[in-house]
Each structure stands twice: as C-alpha cells, then as structure tokens.
Design a protein around this motif. Sequence first.
Motif, mmCIF file in Angstrom:
data_model
loop_
_atom_site.group_PDB
_atom_site.id
_atom_site.type_symbol
_atom_site.label_atom_id
_atom_site.label_comp_id
_atom_site.label_asym_id
_atom_site.label_seq_id
_atom_site.Cartn_x
_atom_site.Cartn_y
_atom_site.Cartn_z
ATOM 1 N N SER A 57 0.851 -1.189 0.000
ATOM 2 C CA SER A 57 0.000 0.000 0.000
ATOM 3 C C SER A 57 0.886 1.237 0.000
ATOM 4 N N ALA A 58 0.663 2.130 -0.992
ATOM 5 C CA ALA A 58 1.570 3.269 -1.138
ATOM 6 C C ALA A 58 0.875 4.432 -1.836
ATOM 7 N N VAL A 59 1.567 5.561 -1.843
ATOM 8 C CA VAL A 59 1.103 6.743 -2.574
ATOM 9 C C VAL A 59 2.328 7.419 -3.170
ATOM 10 N N GLY A 60 2.136 8.013 -4.333
ATOM 11 C CA GLY A 60 3.244 8.710 -4.960
ATOM 12 C C GLY A 60 2.766 9.641 -6.051
ATOM 13 N N VAL A 61 3.717 10.133 -6.839
ATOM 14 C CA VAL A 61 3.435 11.090 -7.910
ATOM 15 C C VAL A 61 3.757 10.434 -9.246
ATOM 16 N N VAL A 62 2.856 10.603 -10.206
ATOM 17 C CA VAL A 62 3.034 9.992 -11.525
ATOM 18 C C VAL A 62 4.222 10.634 -12.237
ATOM 19 N N GLU A 63 5.177 9.799 -12.618
ATOM 20 C CA GLU A 63 6.322 10.283 -13.396
ATOM 21 C C GLU A 63 6.112 10.026 -14.885
ATOM 22 N N GLU A 64 5.458 8.898 -15.200
ATOM 23 C CA GLU A 64 5.106 8.579 -16.585
ATOM 24 C C GLU A 64 3.801 7.801 -16.592
ATOM 25 N N ALA A 65 2.981 8.040 -17.622
ATOM 26 C CA ALA A 65 1.732 7.299 -17.800
ATOM 27 C C ALA A 65 1.791 6.553 -19.119
ATOM 28 N N GLY A 66 1.396 5.267 -19.086
ATOM 29 C CA GLY A 66 1.381 4.463 -20.301
ATOM 30 C C GLY A 66 0.392 5.009 -21.318
ATOM 31 N N GLU A 67 0.588 4.653 -22.590
ATOM 32 C CA GLU A 67 -0.204 5.246 -23.674
ATOM 33 C C GLU A 67 -1.685 4.906 -23.598
ATOM 34 N N ASN A 68 -2.061 3.813 -22.903
ATOM 35 C CA ASN A 68 -3.471 3.444 -22.782
ATOM 36 C C ASN A 68 -4.115 3.940 -21.491
ATOM 37 N N VAL A 69 -3.413 4.763 -20.749
ATOM 38 C CA VAL A 69 -3.940 5.301 -19.490
ATOM 39 C C VAL A 69 -4.633 6.631 -19.769
ATOM 40 N N THR A 70 -5.882 6.745 -19.328
ATOM 41 C CA THR A 70 -6.637 7.987 -19.509
ATOM 42 C C THR A 70 -7.062 8.536 -18.145
ATOM 43 N N GLY A 71 -7.270 9.843 -18.082
ATOM 44 C CA GLY A 71 -7.762 10.485 -16.863
ATOM 45 C C GLY A 71 -6.708 10.724 -15.807
ATOM 46 N N ILE A 72 -5.478 10.333 -16.089
ATOM 47 C CA ILE A 72 -4.366 10.539 -15.151
ATOM 48 C C ILE A 72 -3.206 11.129 -15.928
ATOM 49 N N LYS A 73 -2.552 12.113 -15.346
ATOM 50 C CA LYS A 73 -1.444 12.778 -16.038
ATOM 51 C C LYS A 73 -0.210 12.843 -15.142
ATOM 52 N N VAL A 74 0.903 13.154 -15.745
ATOM 53 C CA VAL A 74 2.159 13.326 -15.012
ATOM 54 C C VAL A 74 1.974 14.401 -13.935
ATOM 55 N N GLY A 75 2.429 14.098 -12.737
ATOM 56 C CA GLY A 75 2.312 15.031 -11.619
ATOM 57 C C GLY A 75 1.151 14.757 -10.697
ATOM 58 N N ASP A 76 0.183 13.925 -11.136
ATOM 59 C CA ASP A 76 -0.949 13.578 -10.272
ATOM 60 C C ASP A 76 -0.487 12.730 -9.094
ATOM 61 N N ARG A 77 -1.129 12.934 -7.938
ATOM 62 C CA ARG A 77 -0.899 12.057 -6.789
ATOM 63 C C ARG A 77 -1.785 10.818 -6.946
ATOM 64 N N ILE A 78 -1.195 9.652 -6.723
ATOM 65 C CA ILE A 78 -1.890 8.387 -6.948
ATOM 66 C C ILE A 78 -1.709 7.469 -5.743
ATOM 67 N N ALA A 79 -2.834 6.932 -5.237
ATOM 68 C CA ALA A 79 -2.780 5.854 -4.239
ATOM 69 C C ALA A 79 -2.829 4.538 -4.984
ATOM 70 N N CYS A 80 -2.032 3.586 -4.566
ATOM 71 C CA CYS A 80 -1.974 2.309 -5.280
ATOM 72 C C CYS A 80 -1.837 1.154 -4.293
ATOM 73 N N TYR A 81 -2.201 -0.035 -4.774
ATOM 74 C CA TYR A 81 -2.306 -1.193 -3.890
ATOM 75 C C TYR A 81 -2.012 -2.483 -4.654
ATOM 76 N N GLY A 82 -1.402 -3.425 -3.957
ATOM 77 C CA GLY A 82 -1.318 -4.783 -4.467
ATOM 78 C C GLY A 82 0.066 -5.260 -4.856
ATOM 79 N N ALA A 83 0.622 -6.176 -4.055
ATOM 80 C CA ALA A 83 1.861 -6.845 -4.425
ATOM 81 C C ALA A 83 1.577 -7.748 -5.627
ATOM 82 N N PRO A 84 2.570 -7.997 -6.473
ATOM 83 C CA PRO A 84 3.975 -7.571 -6.385
ATOM 84 C C PRO A 84 4.252 -6.202 -6.995
ATOM 85 N N TYR A 85 3.208 -5.527 -7.486
ATOM 86 C CA TYR A 85 3.410 -4.244 -8.172
ATOM 87 C C TYR A 85 3.710 -3.118 -7.191
#
Length: 333
Positions: A57-85
């Motif tokens: 369980s973590a939070v961070g700032v987007v440094e790069e977004a994959g080409e199929n990712v929409t609604g999220i941009k570089v610099g956004d704060r993101i909460a994320c979850y789930g090993a092993p990712y």
Amino acid sequence: MKKVIAKNQMVEVVMEEKPKIKENYLLIKTVYSVISPGTELTMIGISQDREVHLGYSAVGVVEEAGENVTGIKVGDRIACYGAPYVRHSEYLLVPKTLCSKVPDNVHTCEAALGGIGAIAIHGLRTAKLQFGEKVVVVGLGVIGQLIAQIAEAAAYEVYAYDLSRERTELLRQHSNVHCFTNTEELRTALQEGSPYPGADAVLLCAGGKHSNLTEESLKWIRDKGKVVIVGDIEPDFPRAGMFAKEAEILIARAGGPGRYDSVFEKDAIDYPYGYVRWTEGRNIGEYLRLVSEKKINVLPYVKEKVGLEQIESAYKGLINKNSPILTKIISYS
C-alpha cells in the motif's frame, strides 16, 4: 533505486534497476508506503534463504503514464495497492486498475493507507450487512480500526473488541462505537437491549493459528448470523456451534474482486462497471472518498514516519501487539 526486502528473517534495503513504463501502467515516484504489520511480520518470519518483497500500500506522484492510461497525467498524486506491483520501493510500476487519484483535500500520508483501506472496505462488504444491523469487529490493528470506523459511517451498530486497552482507546473518540477488552462484557452487551440478541456479523481481523476467537465468535452472533475472516486466523469452527445457529462462515480475499486475477492486474483490463461494481481499484477510490468527506479519521494511524535508514528498527517496533502504534509510514523524500 532502493527497495526493502526480507531475507533470512532479516529486513534490509537493496538496490534494483528503476522500472520502465508499459502501456497500461503508471510509473510512480513513491512518496510514502505503509507497513502492514500482520502481513509483513509473517513474511519476514518465513523468508528463510529467499528474498521476499515487503509492502503493498503506497502513494506517490506519476512520473510517466502508459499510452493506454486515460484520466491521469504526469504530476498527479496516486494511491496504489497490491503486491507484487506495489512494495516498499522508491519507484513503482503499477497497473492502472490498481490505482486511484488522490483528492486535493486528502493528505498524502492519509492516501498511503489506500490499499489497507480497500481491504477493510472489502471485508465489510463481504459481510453483506443491511442498514441498521449489528457488527462486531475483533482485533483492532489498523485494518480492524478502519473497519470499525467505516461501519460506523455506514450507520451499522458497531462493537469493537481487542485485548489491548490502548488500541480500544483509539476508537473511543467515535461515540457510537462500543469498545470492549473483555469477551464476557462484550457477550453481555450483545444480549441486552434488544428482543433479537446477538450480532448480525462478526469480522475477525486478528491473527493466530490456534485462536479461541473462532469458537467464541459463534457465541456472539444471532441465529443465522455470519462470521467473516479478514485477518490471518485459522478457521477452526466447531460443527456444533455452527449447526446450532446455522451460521455462515465467510472469508474476505484482500482488497476485492480482481485480486490475484492476472487479466485484471497484470494485463490491467478492468471489469465492466455494470457487472462488478466494487473492484479492488474502485475500493481504493471509495476509501479516499471517505477520508476526503471526513467520514473517517486516519490521522492517528499515520503519525510515525521513518526513513529507509531506520527500516530495521521500524519493524521491530511493531512487534508489540498492545502498542497504540499500529503502523509506520516509510518516507522516500
């Protein structure tokens, strides 16, 4: 980049190459990650002669977004979850299905609990309670604390139990949560004041391979009540107790639908919203909404911050199950 691992029952920081972006993924520069004592101390204990990644369980700032990712941009704060990712690491490469944007009014350290919040929410959903029903939360580590608060926010009648008075005290600010450190007092309270005694559901958030809480929980539920296993507890339920009440035994699998499904996680293909309403990713978003709208207060759980140079002592400090310090936040600044 630096990451935290366990090996030979020891915690250490090692170096690893920074991951490269993929089309359905986000590359996140980690700000905080949260230690989950119940899961991670167990993993340290079984890390004999092998390298085990810690954290989920973590939070961070987007440094790069994959080409199929929409609604999220570089610099956004993101909460994320789930090993092993998601792990205790300076950079994370996370499928978009395991991420949620952090609202502006949510503090970054509060958002770091997003994965643990998703587990708490899914545990409560698994109980399938209806408005006004009565729930007992057993084990007031960070997941149990969150479940009790979320259950109160949902207007269930909430009873919370832990042997540690210090941990029950953390919930006493919530006047509608009835707190107990004695099982007999809890059982008496569940029998009084209602023509239909007993709880509709008990959520077991404690750990232990040979715990008497499984048998005890059957005494607390009403006829045809439910027991939901959320923590790492062995499901040792006596048949007689189950038969007498036609009890339903359920188990909550982590953060919700999608967990351990490689199509949802590795391939980052979301389930249709109309068919699977609450995936693990959408549960993260719901946790963030509850924090944003002040329905729950998680600030008492995120006061202890440590750097990577303090990581070994941080885990040692979480061994005490009576401590009011339920987790520690790893800072990567």
